[in-house]
Design a protein around this motif. Structure first.
Motif, PDB file in Angstrom:
ATOM      1  N   ASP A  79     -10.385 -18.734  14.099  1.00 46.84           N
ATOM      2  CA  ASP A  79     -11.158 -19.006  15.439  1.00 46.84           C
ATOM      3  C   ASP A  79     -10.295 -18.548  16.385  1.00 46.84           C
ATOM      4  OD1 ASP A  79     -12.810 -21.793  14.846  1.00 46.84           O
ATOM      5  OD2 ASP A  79     -10.974 -21.642  13.379  1.00 46.84           O
ATOM      6  N   ARG A  80     -11.375 -17.812  17.576  1.00 46.47           N
ATOM      7  CA  ARG A  80     -10.671 -17.454  18.847  1.00 46.47           C
ATOM      8  C   ARG A  80     -10.853 -18.151  19.796  1.00 46.47           C
ATOM      9  NH1 ARG A  80     -13.356 -12.125  20.910  1.00 46.47           N
ATOM     10  NH2 ARG A  80     -15.082 -13.437  21.333  1.00 46.47           N
ATOM     11  N   LEU A  81      -9.832 -18.766  20.382  1.00 48.73           N
ATOM     12  CA  LEU A  81      -9.916 -19.254  21.616  1.00 48.73           C
ATOM     13  C   LEU A  81      -9.719 -18.589  23.189  1.00 48.73           C
ATOM     14  CD1 LEU A  81      -9.560 -22.042  23.415  1.00 48.73           C
ATOM     15  CD2 LEU A  81      -7.297 -21.985  22.910  1.00 48.73           C
ATOM     16  N   VAL A  82     -10.546 -18.454  24.063  1.00 47.58           N
ATOM     17  CA  VAL A  82     -10.606 -17.573  25.066  1.00 47.58           C
ATOM     18  C   VAL A  82     -10.105 -18.617  26.053  1.00 47.58           C
ATOM     19  CG1 VAL A  82     -11.810 -16.445  26.799  1.00 47.58           C
ATOM     20  CG2 VAL A  82     -12.683 -16.329  24.346  1.00 47.58           C
ATOM     21  N   TYR A  83      -8.968 -18.233  26.853  1.00 47.81           N
ATOM     22  CA  TYR A  83      -8.254 -19.054  27.411  1.00 47.81           C
ATOM     23  C   TYR A  83      -8.815 -19.286  28.854  1.00 47.81           C
ATOM     24  CZ  TYR A  83      -4.333 -18.606  24.161  1.00 47.81           C
ATOM     25  OH  TYR A  83      -3.431 -18.569  23.187  1.00 47.81           O
ATOM     26  N   ALA A  84      -9.453 -18.230  29.313  1.00 54.36           N
ATOM     27  CA  ALA A  84     -10.356 -18.358  30.443  1.00 54.36           C
ATOM     28  C   ALA A  84     -11.363 -19.298  30.892  1.00 54.36           C
ATOM     29  CB  ALA A  84     -10.935 -17.171  31.100  1.00 54.36           C
ATOM     30  N   THR A  85     -12.103 -19.521  29.541  1.00 55.79           N
ATOM     31  CA  THR A  85     -12.886 -20.644  29.424  1.00 55.79           C
ATOM     32  C   THR A  85     -12.567 -21.714  28.710  1.00 55.79           C
ATOM     33  OG1 THR A  85     -14.038 -19.531  27.768  1.00 55.79           O
ATOM     34  CG2 THR A  85     -14.749 -18.840  29.745  1.00 55.79           C
ATOM     35  N   GLU A  86     -11.595 -21.876  27.762  1.00 58.88           N
ATOM     36  CA  GLU A  86     -11.017 -22.929  27.103  1.00 58.88           C
ATOM     37  C   GLU A  86     -12.293 -23.083  25.817  1.00 58.88           C
ATOM     38  OE1 GLU A  86     -10.039 -26.106  29.632  1.00 58.88           O
ATOM     39  OE2 GLU A  86      -7.778 -25.229  29.489  1.00 58.88           O
ATOM     40  N   THR A  87     -12.701 -22.013  25.499  1.00 59.88           N
ATOM     41  CA  THR A  87     -13.815 -22.185  24.412  1.00 59.88           C
ATOM     42  C   THR A  87     -13.322 -21.569  23.172  1.00 59.88           C
ATOM     43  OG1 THR A  87     -15.122 -20.250  25.204  1.00 59.88           O
ATOM     44  CG2 THR A  87     -15.765 -22.557  26.150  1.00 59.88           C
ATOM     45  N   THR A  88     -13.853 -22.065  22.149  1.00 61.95           N
ATOM     46  CA  THR A  88     -13.319 -21.444  20.799  1.00 61.95           C
ATOM     47  C   THR A  88     -14.756 -21.109  19.901  1.00 61.95           C
ATOM     48  OG1 THR A  88     -11.406 -22.948  20.718  1.00 61.95           O
ATOM     49  CG2 THR A  88     -12.100 -22.046  18.599  1.00 61.95           C
ATOM     50  N   ALA A  89     -14.512 -20.028  19.024  1.00 64.24           N
ATOM     51  CA  ALA A  89     -15.783 -19.907  18.488  1.00 64.24           C
ATOM     52  C   ALA A  89     -15.116 -18.880  17.006  1.00 64.24           C
ATOM     53  CB  ALA A  89     -16.544 -18.852  18.936  1.00 64.24           C
ATOM     54  N   ALA A  90     -15.886 -18.930  15.948  1.00 61.45           N
ATOM     55  CA  ALA A  90     -15.472 -18.114  14.913  1.00 61.45           C
ATOM     56  C   ALA A  90     -15.350 -16.606  15.141  1.00 61.45           C
ATOM     57  CB  ALA A  90     -16.515 -18.399  13.672  1.00 61.45           C
ATOM     58  N   LEU A  91     -14.524 -15.995  14.494  1.00 62.62           N
ATOM     59  CA  LEU A  91     -14.320 -14.452  14.880  1.00 62.62           C
ATOM     60  C   LEU A  91     -14.058 -13.934  13.210  1.00 62.62           C
ATOM     61  CD1 LEU A  91     -14.080 -12.142  16.780  1.00 62.62           C
ATOM     62  CD2 LEU A  91     -11.787 -12.637  16.439  1.00 62.62           C
ATOM     63  N   ALA A  92     -15.189 -13.406  12.543  1.00 60.09           N
ATOM     64  CA  ALA A  92     -15.195 -13.233  11.268  1.00 60.09           C
ATOM     65  C   ALA A  92     -14.158 -11.938  11.132  1.00 60.09           C
ATOM     66  CB  ALA A  92     -16.658 -12.594  10.829  1.00 60.09           C
ATOM     67  N   SER A  93     -14.226 -10.865  12.180  1.00 61.39           N
ATOM     68  CA  SER A  93     -13.436  -9.683  12.255  1.00 61.39           C
ATOM     69  C   SER A  93     -11.840  -9.993  11.834  1.00 61.39           C
ATOM     70  CB  SER A  93     -13.650  -8.731  13.115  1.00 61.39           C
ATOM     71  OG  SER A  93     -13.324  -9.163  14.268  1.00 61.39           O
ATOM     72  N   ALA A  94     -11.314 -11.066  12.080  1.00 63.75           N
ATOM     73  CA  ALA A  94     -10.132 -11.437  12.442  1.00 63.75           C
ATOM     74  C   ALA A  94      -9.716 -12.364  10.884  1.00 63.75           C
ATOM     75  CB  ALA A  94      -9.708 -12.117  13.439  1.00 63.75           C
ATOM     76  N   ASN A  95     -10.691 -12.530  10.099  1.00 65.26           N
ATOM     77  CA  ASN A  95     -10.391 -13.185   8.997  1.00 65.26           C
ATOM     78  C   ASN A  95      -9.410 -12.671   8.044  1.00 65.26           C
ATOM     79  OD1 ASN A  95     -12.441 -15.001   9.598  1.00 65.26           O
ATOM     80  ND2 ASN A  95     -13.870 -14.582   8.118  1.00 65.26           N
ATOM     81  N   LEU A  96      -8.552 -13.428   7.540  1.00 65.48           N
ATOM     82  CA  LEU A  96      -7.371 -12.976   6.843  1.00 65.48           C
ATOM     83  C   LEU A  96      -7.886 -12.330   5.227  1.00 65.48           C
ATOM     84  CD1 LEU A  96      -5.141 -16.456   6.408  1.00 65.48           C
ATOM     85  CD2 LEU A  96      -5.271 -14.427   8.395  1.00 65.48           C
ATOM     86  N   SER A  97      -7.005 -11.571   4.790  1.00 62.91           N
ATOM     87  CA  SER A  97      -7.365 -10.665   3.668  1.00 62.91           C
ATOM     88  C   SER A  97      -7.710 -11.727   2.223  1.00 62.91           C
ATOM     89  CB  SER A  97      -6.458  -9.749   3.202  1.00 62.91           C
ATOM     90  OG  SER A  97      -5.206 -10.299   3.033  1.00 62.91           O
ATOM     91  N   GLY A  98      -7.177 -12.828   2.418  1.00 69.15           N
ATOM     92  CA  GLY A  98      -7.241 -13.985   1.423  1.00 69.15           C
ATOM     93  C   GLY A  98      -7.081 -15.423   1.855  1.00 69.15           C
ATOM     94  N   SER A  99      -7.606 -16.414   1.302  1.00 67.97           N
ATOM     95  CA  SER A  99      -7.549 -17.665   1.758  1.00 67.97           C
ATOM     96  C   SER A  99      -6.041 -18.237   1.521  1.00 67.97           C
ATOM     97  CB  SER A  99      -8.548 -18.432   1.177  1.00 67.97           C
ATOM     98  OG  SER A  99      -9.814 -18.262   1.377  1.00 67.97           O
ATOM     99  N   ARG A 100      -5.331 -18.605   2.418  1.00 70.56           N
ATOM    100  CA  ARG A 100      -4.139 -19.204   2.530  1.00 70.56           C
ATOM    101  C   ARG A 100      -3.531 -20.019   3.529  1.00 70.56           C
ATOM    102  NH1 ARG A 100      -3.832 -13.500   2.967  1.00 70.56           N
ATOM    103  NH2 ARG A 100      -2.246 -12.718   4.516  1.00 70.56           N
ATOM    104  N   ARG A 101      -2.445 -20.326   3.508  1.00 65.71           N
ATOM    105  CA  ARG A 101      -1.859 -20.895   4.686  1.00 65.71           C
ATOM    106  C   ARG A 101      -0.563 -20.369   5.279  1.00 65.71           C
ATOM    107  NH1 ARG A 101      -1.826 -26.659   1.404  1.00 65.71           N
ATOM    108  NH2 ARG A 101      -2.471 -25.229  -0.248  1.00 65.71           N
ATOM    109  N   PRO A 102      -0.736 -19.386   5.998  1.00 64.75           N
ATOM    110  CA  PRO A 102       0.305 -18.504   6.547  1.00 64.75           C
ATOM    111  C   PRO A 102       1.207 -19.021   7.585  1.00 64.75           C
ATOM    112  CG  PRO A 102      -1.648 -17.452   7.473  1.00 64.75           C
ATOM    113  CD  PRO A 102      -1.950 -18.854   6.612  1.00 64.75           C
ATOM    114  N   THR A 103       2.126 -18.157   8.051  1.00 68.29           N
ATOM    115  CA  THR A 103       2.793 -18.335   9.563  1.00 68.29           C
ATOM    116  C   THR A 103       2.476 -17.394  10.262  1.00 68.29           C
ATOM    117  OG1 THR A 103       4.915 -19.558   8.341  1.00 68.29           O
ATOM    118  CG2 THR A 103       4.962 -18.247  10.568  1.00 68.29           C
ATOM    119  N   GLY A 104       2.220 -17.592  11.469  1.00 64.22           N
ATOM    120  CA  GLY A 104       1.921 -16.376  12.331  1.00 64.22           C
ATOM    121  C   GLY A 104       2.929 -15.939  13.441  1.00 64.22           C
ATOM    122  N   ALA A 105       2.894 -14.763  13.856  1.00 61.36           N
ATOM    123  CA  ALA A 105       3.795 -14.134  14.417  1.00 61.36           C
ATOM    124  C   ALA A 105       3.206 -12.995  15.380  1.00 61.36           C
ATOM    125  CB  ALA A 105       5.026 -14.004  13.978  1.00 61.36           C
TER     126      ALA A 105
END
Length: 319
Positions: free
Chosen positions: A288-314
């Motif tokens: 999901d991508r959150l646009v801060y200027a509008t405070e709106t969230t939408a799916a962003l398929a190009s940024a999907n992980l290479s596999g389904s999992r529960r990672p840590t982000g940095a």
């Protein structure tokens, strides 16, 4: 013990292949995915592979320019410190960065010079237990040590965390066996390394493992999390100047209810929330991508992980 994590968002200027971006790291493996901010495309990184297999590690630990740190995690829990260097997209164990106590499911925040880690679940006590332990890492020396003033008010784990990256941050929600899932807001003041309860920052739902994102100046967002009955899609907004949390329906997750997801930000422009356990069942790779200027969230398929999992982000932009 709940097999749940506290994952939160932040980002920074990553100079390795592809330009500035962020990393989604691990989950009982060594896989690392990298997103390039300019294209918003996420792909498997061949070089940033973790040195130690782990999951449920620290989010939010970046010096904003050179490296991010992945501390602890695992099942049973470990204290291992790992450092991902942005210029080379490579990860290595760093013994001086090891936690003062093995644990997983912690909260963590940073201001670019230091990072603070609190709470979690440790296999060191007998029996194993949730802990209130606070640590502080100095990025310039890659050194972590115990910080008693950073200890949580109670022994909680599976928290979320978020910060404006300069003066203070928040350790949010969580779980302990006595109280169950929590809505608790806790504020850490960077100037004195001190954590305290902050009732005005309490969330609108009692959950473990929400994901925190920040525009790095004005507002933070706590997304999703798991309650006793469901995995949520709702988002709470935290106003940094007033320490106040409230619901923000336009920023709710678009792909599904998610818990144990990972997040980071591209400066004050967008935040990204990927992976996790989903309400419809199993793990997900969706972003999901959150646009801060509008405070709106939408799916962003190009940024999907290479596999389904529960990672840590940095990443390398301040929280």
């Amino acid at each position: 013990m709940l097999k749940l994590n506290s994952l939160s968002g932040f980002g920074s200027g990553v100079s390795g292949g592809g330009g500035p971006g962020g990393y989604f790291m691990g989950y009982y493996g060594t896989v690392v995915d990298k997103m390039v901010f300019s294209t918003e495309v996420t792909s498997l990184s061949a070089t940033a592979t973790l040195a130690t297999t782990t999951g449920f590690s620290t989010p939010n630990l970046s010096d904003k320019t050179l490296a991010c740190y992945l501390l602890g995690g695992g099942e049973p829990s470990i204290d291992t410190g790992q450092k991902l260097t942005f210029a080379s997209d490579t990860t290595a164990n760093v013994a001086t960065a090891d936690l003062s106590q093995d644990r997983r499911g912690m909260a963590s925040v940073s201001d670019g010079a230091y990072g603070w880690i609190a709470g979690g679940y440790s296999n060191t006590p007998s029996p194993a237990a949730y802990v209130d332990t606070g640590d502080k890492i100095t990025f310039s020396t890659d050194t972590t040590s115990a910080s008693a003033s950073t200890d949580l008010p109670n022994a909680d784990g599976d928290l979320g965390s978020v910060s404006e990256g300069s003066t203070h941050g928040y350790f949010m929600a969580g779980y302990n066996p006595g109280d169950g899932r929590l809505d608790t807001g806790r504020k850490i003041t960077f100037s004195n390394d001190t954590t305290a309860l902050c009732a005005s920052a309490d969330m609108g739902r009692s959950v473990n493992s929400p994901c925190g994102l920040s525009d790095q100046s004005t507002n933070g967002y706590m997304m999703g999390g798991q309650s006793a009955t469901e995995i949520h899609s709702e988002t709470d907004k935290i106003v940094f100047s007033t320490d106040t949390a409230s619901t923000c329906a336009t920023a709710d997750l678009a792909t599904d209810g998610k818990s144990q997801s990972a997040g980071f930000s591209n400066a004050g422009i967008n935040g990204y929330n990927a992976g996790g356990e989903k309400q419809s069942g199993g793990s997900t790779n969706m972003c999901d991508r959150l646009v801060y200027a509008t405070e709106t969230t939408a799916a962003l398929a190009s940024a999907n992980l290479s596999g389904s999992r529960r990672p840590t982000g940095a990443s390398a932009v301040a929280i």
